[in-house]
Design an enzyme around this catalytic site. Structure first.
Site, short mmCIF file in Angstrom:
data_model
loop_
_atom_site.label_atom_id
_atom_site.label_comp_id
_atom_site.label_asym_id
_atom_site.label_seq_id
_atom_site.Cartn_x
_atom_site.Cartn_y
_atom_site.Cartn_z
N ARG A 151 0.86 -1.18 0.00
CA ARG A 151 0.00 0.00 0.00
C ARG A 151 0.90 1.23 0.00
NH1 ARG A 151 -1.94 -3.56 3.93
NH2 ARG A 151 -4.02 -4.42 3.48
N LYS A 175 -1.79 -2.72 7.95
CA LYS A 175 -2.94 -2.24 8.71
C LYS A 175 -3.02 -2.96 10.05
CE LYS A 175 -5.97 -0.80 4.92
NZ LYS A 175 -7.29 -1.00 4.28
N HIS A 253 -2.35 2.57 -6.15
CA HIS A 253 -3.12 1.35 -5.92
C HIS A 253 -3.22 0.51 -7.19
CE1 HIS A 253 -5.09 -0.45 -2.52
NE2 HIS A 253 -6.10 -0.85 -3.27
N ARG A 256 -0.46 -1.81 -7.16
CA ARG A 256 -0.75 -2.92 -6.22
C ARG A 256 -1.63 -3.97 -6.92
NH1 ARG A 256 -1.15 -4.35 -0.68
NH2 ARG A 256 -3.23 -4.90 0.06
N HIS A 279 -3.89 -9.12 3.07
CA HIS A 279 -5.34 -9.18 3.20
C HIS A 279 -5.71 -10.08 4.38
CE1 HIS A 279 -6.17 -8.12 -1.30
NE2 HIS A 279 -5.96 -7.04 -0.55
N TYR A 288 -9.13 -10.68 -7.72
CA TYR A 288 -8.14 -10.73 -8.79
C TYR A 288 -8.37 -11.90 -9.75
CZ TYR A 288 -5.95 -7.10 -6.14
OH TYR A 288 -5.74 -5.92 -5.50
#
Length: 323
Positions: A151, A175, A253, A256, A279, A288
């Site tokens: 990110r 995160k 992004h 990414r 994730h 994806y």
């Protein structure tokens, strides 16, 4: 408690008491409104003096930061509800947000880039910049981003300690403070080593000038102490222009997404990609597979010699009878 903080706390209390809003919803409202409050403070503005133009400028800033349409829509929703509450409470004689239409939630598949387009962007980064220092930094930024799928916030905030010792794996704090290890490609390691030499020279200059050492790989004199997400967003648009790739489809992004899509196209499994992207749920990564399916369908329909029925019949080539 500042007047602006009072607005937020009173609004959240009303949401909890009158609407029975869930705790997670209240936390989301609070985070979004605190971000808006912080932006207003930098603009020397207050909640009670905000005009429609200020809210629109804030949304433009959110877009420039590379935030998703869903995030921008959620933030605007929080602002709209705050000002509706303020109007009903008599704190404002008008609602500055009432006529603003939101970006809506993006239900389309995430946009990605072909491997050829990524190569063009990487080539552009190597020659973009007014000095060798800028070009080395730009090369390192892009190589790391594409090699790891980080990110943008993780990229610009990388600690220099993570880059020491010619690492084969890069430790990324994502995160929620969760850490993950992502392997570095040879080009990324080369670019990282070259940037570290220049970066450490700049650090020596800072130290000789009596300035404290920086803990960041991409240090700057900004308030954050490192390259900002907004600045990198603008840089990547410059690379797109230089590369001849549409700037509209190039964001941090997007790189990414390209990282994940290209891995999947070359045989990587979803669980591995989930780990590399950080994730929490593999369901997030499954998007994806749909991106890849859409790209393969487009490839066949565009390039297969028998895809155009009109071309087949006009050339005298007729489909065989079913056997």
């Amino acid at each position: 408690m500042t007047p602006q903080t009072h607005w937020i706390s009173a609004f959240l209390e009303a949401q909890a008491a009158e609407l029975g809003a869930a705790r997670n919803t209240l936390l989301a409202y609070g985070r979004d409104l605190q971000d808006f409050e912080s932006w207003l403070t930098h603009q020397n503005q207050r909640f009670d003096a905000v005009q429609q133009s200020h809210i629109e400028a804030y949304l433009i800033q959110c877009d420039a930061q590379g935030l998703s349409r869903a995030t921008r829509a959620r933030r605007l929703s929080a602002i709209k509800q705050l000002y509706r509450f303020a109007f009903e409470e008599g704190w404002r004689t008008e609602n500055p947000a009432i006529q603003i239409t939101g970006p809506g939630r993006d239900k389309r598949l995430p946009q990605t880039l072909s491997e050829a387009e990524v190569d063009l962007l990487l080539d552009a980064a190597r020659v973009s910049g007014r000095s060798d220092r800028d070009r080395a930094r730009n090369t390192c930024l892009m190589e790391l981003l594409y090699a790891t799928g980080m990110r943008v916030s993780e990229l610009v905030g990388l600690p220099v300690s993570a880059a020491r010792g010619d690492p084969r794996m890069l430790l990324i704090r994502g995160k929620g403070g969760k850490e993950r290890m992502v392997p570095l490609s040879p080009p990324a390691r080369t670019a990282l080593a070259a940037w570290l030499v220049i970066r450490d020279g700049l650090e020596d200059t800072r130290r000789n000038a009596g300035k404290p050492a920086s803990k960041y790989l991409f240090m700057t004199s900004s308030a954050a102490g490192h390259l900002t997400r907004h600045r990198f967003y603008l840089l990547i648009k410059e690379f797109a222009v230089a590369a001849g790739v549409s700037p509209a489809k190039v964001t941090p992004h997007t790189l990414r997404h390209a990282f994940a899509t290209h891995l999947l196209a070359n045989g990587a499994d979803l669980r591995s990609i989930q780990t590399l992207l950080g994730h929490a749920d593999v369901a997030t990564t499954e998007i994806y597979t749909h991106v890849l399916e859409a790209r393969l369908s487009e490839l066949v329909l565009t390039h297969h010699p028998l895809a155009n029925e009109g071309a087949r019949t006009s050339s005298g080539i007729m489909p065989p009878d079913d056997q």
